[in-house]
Design an enzyme around this catalytic site. Sequence first.
Site, PDB file in Angstrom:
ATOM      1  N   ASP A   1       0.855  -1.181   0.000  1.00 28.49           N
ATOM      2  CA  ASP A   1       0.000   0.000   0.000  1.00 28.49           C
ATOM      3  C   ASP A   1       0.894   1.234   0.000  1.00 28.49           C
ATOM      4  O   ASP A   1       1.910   1.278   0.700  1.00 28.49           O
ATOM      5  CB  ASP A   1      -0.911   0.025   1.228  1.00 28.49           C
ATOM      6  CG  ASP A   1      -1.927   1.165   1.138  1.00 28.49           C
ATOM      7  OD1 ASP A   1      -2.949   0.983   0.462  1.00 28.49           O
ATOM      8  OD2 ASP A   1      -1.676   2.243   1.720  1.00 28.49           O
TER       9      ASP A   1
ATOM     10  N   HIS B   1      -5.900   4.866   5.858  1.00 24.68           N
ATOM     11  CA  HIS B   1      -5.044   5.739   5.065  1.00 24.68           C
ATOM     12  C   HIS B   1      -3.650   5.888   5.673  1.00 24.68           C
ATOM     13  O   HIS B   1      -2.893   6.785   5.291  1.00 24.68           O
ATOM     14  CB  HIS B   1      -5.686   7.108   4.815  1.00 24.68           C
ATOM     15  CG  HIS B   1      -6.971   7.017   4.053  1.00 24.68           C
ATOM     16  ND1 HIS B   1      -7.023   6.573   2.749  1.00 24.68           N
ATOM     17  CD2 HIS B   1      -8.246   7.285   4.424  1.00 24.68           C
ATOM     18  CE1 HIS B   1      -8.279   6.586   2.346  1.00 24.68           C
ATOM     19  NE2 HIS B   1      -9.031   7.003   3.339  1.00 24.68           N
TER      20      HIS B   1
ATOM     21  N   ASP C   1      -3.502  -0.026   6.147  1.00 19.92           N
ATOM     22  CA  ASP C   1      -4.221  -0.470   4.949  1.00 19.92           C
ATOM     23  C   ASP C   1      -3.591  -1.731   4.356  1.00 19.92           C
ATOM     24  O   ASP C   1      -4.305  -2.621   3.872  1.00 19.92           O
ATOM     25  CB  ASP C   1      -4.257   0.645   3.906  1.00 19.92           C
ATOM     26  CG  ASP C   1      -5.228   1.763   4.287  1.00 19.92           C
ATOM     27  OD1 ASP C   1      -5.832   1.695   5.375  1.00 19.92           O
ATOM     28  OD2 ASP C   1      -5.361   2.718   3.496  1.00 19.92           O
TER      29      ASP C   1
END
Length: 223
Positions: free
Chosen positions: A23, A181, A186
């Site tokens: 991510d 976020h 994530d």
Amino acid sequence: MSDSPDMPRLAERFRGFLPVVVDVETGGFDCERHALLEIAAVPIEVDDGGFLHPGQAVSTHVEPFPGAEIDPRSLEVTGIVLDHPFRDAVPERAALDRIFVPVRAAIRRHGCQRAILVGHNAHFDLGFVNAAVKRVGHKRNPFHPFSTFDTVTLAGMAYGQTVLSKAVQAAGLPWDGNEAHSAVYDALRTAELFCTILNRWRQWEIASGQIPLPQRATGTSGG
């Protein structure tokens, strides 16, 4: 980890590829113009029964490359404060090394040939990784340059959900909107989602007789 046919190594499960969840948090949507600000990676592991689980996460904050653009709206979403004294950001080359070195070690440990990026909207994450690799001239990128596993597709198939938060909760996994976020958070939730869906398939294979029930080694010990 067993090498028996009923308990496949990851190298055999995914044609020599090691799934690694990635991510990224960024300064916008354009990987050529906008800054890469944070990256996390979670290699996928396998137990003796052939069931997947997330491995150890690695992550780093990243200094914007020279001339990078940063959309203030992206910072509002991620909550990243660029001049925070504890951000401890490093240049892109060092950031890639922090991610790539443990990924390459996991590839070797599992007897795989290279990593395949797993992500939620995976081509977004891969685009930023590839753009950073190109900018710094990195020669040891362990990831396949274009193939991915995307949990958007998998979650849409399994749960009828494509938004990460909704897919995670549909899978019966916890979700904390206050932590979302963050690249690490994530990536870990995406890894859990990926493993949950793949393990459901494994369970179906066993229940339907497609593969035999894994047999664990038994024996006696003596003094």
